[in-house]
Design a protein around this motif. Structure first.
Motif: not given
Length: 931
Positions: A207-209, A214-217, A745-748, A223-224
């Motif tokens: 789950i952490q991965q 998602d946080q990286m995305e 939303n997916l990250l939440s 950034d973009e």
């Protein structure tokens, strides 16, 4: 610091005792055993540095008598003032220091950094302090050096012990009690618990991965979006700068066209204007200087001066100086005249005493040499001796004649007496016989009566007393009777008239004896007459010889006795003549100097036209001429200064003119008007440059910096932003915002699932506990490192200080040790392992424990003296020694006392002893005896 007086209220055996130390810097306090020498030394220690604990104090005071303990020490400081330090035990041992009679001060100001340990280790010691030298290690001596020299007390040692204690409390190798050791144990236990929980977290890691992905995305999309937003902002900034860039390009083209037609130096107009102003000011200054120079020339022309006097200043000054000498010469000539007259009068008086037969020529010809005086004295002594013998012979002759006369008179008297006695002899015999019978009773009856009385008294004594007493009385009575009979017999014989035949015989014998004596006296008288005649003849011969000898030596006297007085007077006359010659010679020299002075005056008067008057007046006139010359010289100096200034101004004017021509040449013109036209053209170009610079500043401000402006200019030249407007950027930003919302939303959802797994806080608690333990270990480790760094710094400072000071102390101690042992020991070293090593004169080395007790104590005394000399706590503290020389032999003891006496020239030395010192070392004024 010099201790002068001890006032002991109560301490040990002393109560109400005042001890005045000698004025001598080397004081001896003598006392038998138990007289209180150690008590006095400890009283000084306690008064200077405080009283010990009650248990240690019982040695010096009885139980319950602490209230009376105290006293004061009066000492003279190195600043020359007197101090009185008072300390009483009942006042918590607090010291009170008085300067003079009333002013208070602090003992720490007078003795900064000095405590009991330093004083006992260096300046105050007894026999126990000189023992155990073989146990002194380099580290111990290093601590003593640091305590005595670097800080002056035990603070450094206490600090080092405190740091060691703190480091051991924090961490100790193989320890269990220190804090870091305990934290390591707890940290190991916490790490083991964390490993158990890691196996239960596989799902949690997945789950952490996912959350991390998602946080990286989200970060990527953000950034973009930032890049698009940055390009939008860049386009906005470029759009605001684009018109400025176009205007800037037009101004550069115009400036380039104007610069091709004229070349004018920067700041040329202002420089030319400054040069014109400087040239005008220089002309005004030159005009002022010319007026001043003219005024000085007129002033010099108005001062008359005799230049020949100034040129002859050396001769005049010498003549003025010689005038003072000439006055002295005149006074000296007068004095010499008086002395010559006095000497001539003295000489005339001597001539008068010598007599008319003497004159100067005879006086000069008369001998006054030392051999003459020696011979004269011999001849006078000879004459006096002969004369004395002649007088003695005359006296003896007179005495002999008197004796002859007396004997003749005596012989005549004898003859007359014999005739007179024969006439009266018959009548005298009859009368003497009759008177004898009447005067003396019969001898026999009296003798019988005396014997009978003696026998009677003897019988009574035998009856009444004892037979022995009767014998005593009988003997005594017979003795008295015999004495009486004998005395009466002699009186009767003496009272009888003389027999005429005996008298005649005696008278004849006396007459014959007198005739014999008279004959012998007449013979002696003849001999004395011959002796007197021989002395008289000899005196005549000596007198004739002396007269001839005196004539040979230039003397007119007929007798040698007055010649002695004459020789003395001639010697004085010769001295007068010599003095007169010297005075005349000096008078001639003074007269020659005076004549030379007059001649020089005449020459100067002729050459320089000197006025009438004495030397003082002429010197006054010459000084006036010198003052005028000095004024002229001063005016000339001022004129020279003004001429130098004018010369510099002319050079400055020429330089300014040259700079103006250089400006004309740079611009390419021939005169001032052309230069002004070129300056106006340059000003127009400068105005365009300023406008261009303003456009440049606006572009930099609008673009946000020079680098960004360069990019904007490059973009302008390349046409990068052609065909792009605001709507393109806004559409792209809206698309990115939609993608970011979806990913969040997916990250939440994943974070909610992760939260359910984290509701059990055991792992988190373990992890927090582990991190907290790590922080505590790091904190304690930093604290331990600080303490260890401080220890390292102190150890390094100690080692450096030992290397700097220890060699000096060892060299000084070696010199003292060599002096005490009379060169028997010539070297001294200190090693880490072997301790002190003493080198003997024969090259052998001995450890301190291999030396004899006396030699080891002499070594330690040398170290004490070296420490006392090199340690400088402020005041020169006194050196107090209590019976530390008892193990020294007499020779080394004498050398030690000599050394201490030399040390006393620099600081006070107080020696407590129970042995009488040699009288050549001490005086009565330097010794105090404790009763």
């Amino acid at each position: 610091m010099k201790i002068k007086e001890l006032d002991i209220h109560q301490f040990g055996r002393f109560e109400g005792r005042k001890i005045n130390l000698p004025e001598s810097p080397f004081a001896f306090i003598y006392g038998a055993n138990e007289a209180g020498k150690s008590t006095v030394m400890n009283f000084i220690l306690c008064t200077l540095f405080g009283y010990p604990q009650r248990t240690a104090l019982r040695k010096w005071v009885d139980e319950g008598a602490e209230v009376r303990i105290g006293g004061s020490v009066v000492f003279a400081g190195d600043d020359g003032r007197d101090y009185r330090l008072e300390r009483v035990y009942t006042k918590n041992g607090a010291p009170e220091l008085f300067i003079g009679n009333s002013e208070r001060s602090s003992i720490n100001k007078v003795l900064p950094g000095v405590d009991r340990m330093l004083f006992r280790n260096v300046f105050c010691f007894d026999l126990d302090g000189l023992r155990g030298i073989e146990k002194t290690k380099p580290s111990d001596l290093n601590d003593l050096l640091l305590g005595a020299g670097m800080i002056g007390s035990s603070h450094l040692s206490d600090l080092e012990h405190e740091l060691a204690k703190k480091t051991d409390l924090i961490f100790k190798k193989k320890g269990k009690v220190p804090e870091i050791n305990q934290l390591f144990q707890r940290l190991d236990q916490s790490a083991a618990d964390l490993k158990k929980w890691e196996k239960k977290l596989d799902v949690y890691r997945e789950i952490q991965q996912g959350i991390a992905k998602d946080q990286m995305e989200i970060r990527k999309l953000e950034d973009e979006r930032k890049i698009v937003q940055a390009r939008f902002m860049e386009w906005t900034a470029f759009s605001s700068v684009r018109p400025l860039i176009a205007g800037f390009r037009l101004l550069e083209e115009e400036i380039g066209d104007a610069e091709t037609s004229v070349s004018f130096p920067k700041w040329g107009r202002s420089r030319f204007s400054d040069l014109e102003k400087l040239a005008a000011g220089t002309d005004n200054e030159i005009a002022d200087l010319n007026e001043q120079i003219q005024f000085l020339n007129e002033s010099m022309a108005a001062i008359p001066i005799r230049k020949n006097w100034i040129l002859a200043e050396g001769r005049l000054s010498a003549w003025f100086h010689s005038a003072a000498r000439d006055e002295q010469d005149l006074r000296e000539i007068e004095r010499l005249g008086r002395k010559i007259r006095a000497n001539r009068a003295g000489y005339a008086a001597l001539l008068e005493r010598l007599g008319s037969e003497w004159d100067t020529e005879k006086i000069l010809n008369a001998s006054v040499s030392l051999p003459f005086f020696r011979q004269l004295k011999e001849k006078v002594d000879q004459w006096n001796g002969l004369d004395l013998e002649k007088r003695n012979a005359a006296h003896a002759l007179e005495m002999q004649k008197t004796e002859v006369d007396q004997l003749e008179l005596r012989l005549k008297q004898i003859e007359n007496r014999r005739t007179d006695e024969e006439t009266s002899r018959a009548y005298s015999g009859r009368r003497a016989s009759a008177e004898g019978k009447k005067k003396f009773p019969a001898l026999m009856p009296v003798s019988i009566a005396a014997v009978l009385l003696t026998i009677l008294f003897s019988g009574f004594s035998a009856i009444l007393i004892t037979p022995f007493a009767a014998l005593t009385v009988l003997g005594f009575g017979l003795l008295l009777s015999a004495f009486y009979i004998l005395a009466m017999f002699r009186l009767r014989q003496e009272s009888r008239p003389p027999i005429s035949g005996d008298n005649d015989h005696r008278r004849e014998a006396e007459a014959r004896l007198t005739e014999e004596q008279l004959s012998a006296a007449r013979t002696k008288c003849a001999i004395q007459e011959q002796n007197y005649s021989s002395f008289e003849n000899r005196l005549l011969e000596v007198a004739s010889h002396n007269r001839n000898w005196l004539k040979e030596n230039g003397y007119a006297e007929n007798s040698i006795v007055p010649a002695e007085e004459a020789s003395r007077l001639i010697g004085e006359a010769r001295a007068f003549l010599g003095k007169l010659d010297e005075l005349n010679t000096e008078l001639e020299a003074r007269g020659a100097d005076h004549n030379q002075f007059i001649d020089e005056k005449l020459r100067l008067t002729k050459e320089l036209s000197l006025p009438e008057g004495d030397a003082a007046y002429i010197e006054q006139q010459f000084n006036l001429e010198k003052e005028k010359y000095a004024r002229i010289h001063n005016l000339v100096s001022k004129r020279d200064v003004l001429l130098q200034q004018k010369k510099r101004l002319d050079q400055k004017k020429a330089r300014l003119h040259h700079e103006m021509l250089s400006l004309f040449e740079q611009v390419g013109v021939e005169n001032r008007d052309r230069f002004i036209e070129a300056a106006d053209q340059s000003d127009r170009i400068q105005s365009l440059v300023e406008k261009r610079d303003d456009h440049l500043l606006q572009m930099i401000e609008g673009s946000g910096g020079e680098e960004q402006l360069k990019h904007f200019i490059a973009d302008f030249d390349q046409g990068k932003w052609e065909g792009i407007d605001e709507s393109n950027f806004r559409a792209r930003l809206s698309d990115l915002d939609g993608k970011i919302r979806t990913t969040r939303n997916l990250l939440s959802e994943k974070q909610a699932e992760n939260k359910n797994l984290e509701e059990n806080d055991t792992y988190r608690d373990k992890l927090d506990s582990y991190q907290q333990l790590l922080e505590e270990v790091n904190s304690k480790a930093r604290e331990w490192a600080v303490y260890r760094t401080a220890q390292w710094a102190i150890e390094r400072a100690k080692d450096q200080y030992r290397r700097q000071r220890l060699p000096k102390i060892l060299n000084r101690a070696k010199a003292y040790f060599e002096s005490i042992t009379s060169g028997e020991y010539v070297g001294l070293q200190l090693y880490q392992e072997g301790g002190f090593i003493a080198e003997r004169r024969d090259g052998r080395h001995f450890k301190a424990d291999e030396l004899s007790r006396g030699t080891a104590e002499q070594l330690y005394l040398s170290l004490r003296l070296a420490l006392a000399e090199l340690v400088s706590p402020g005041e020169k503290l006194p050196l107090i020694i209590d019976d530390s020389l008892v193990n020294f032999d007499s020779e080394r003891s004498d050398r030690t006392l000599t050394l201490l006496k030399k040390v006393s020239e620099q600081r006070q030395v107080i020696l407590f002893t129970c042995h009488r010192m040699p009288p050549h070392f001490v005086s009565d004024e330097s010794v105090i005896t404790l009763a």
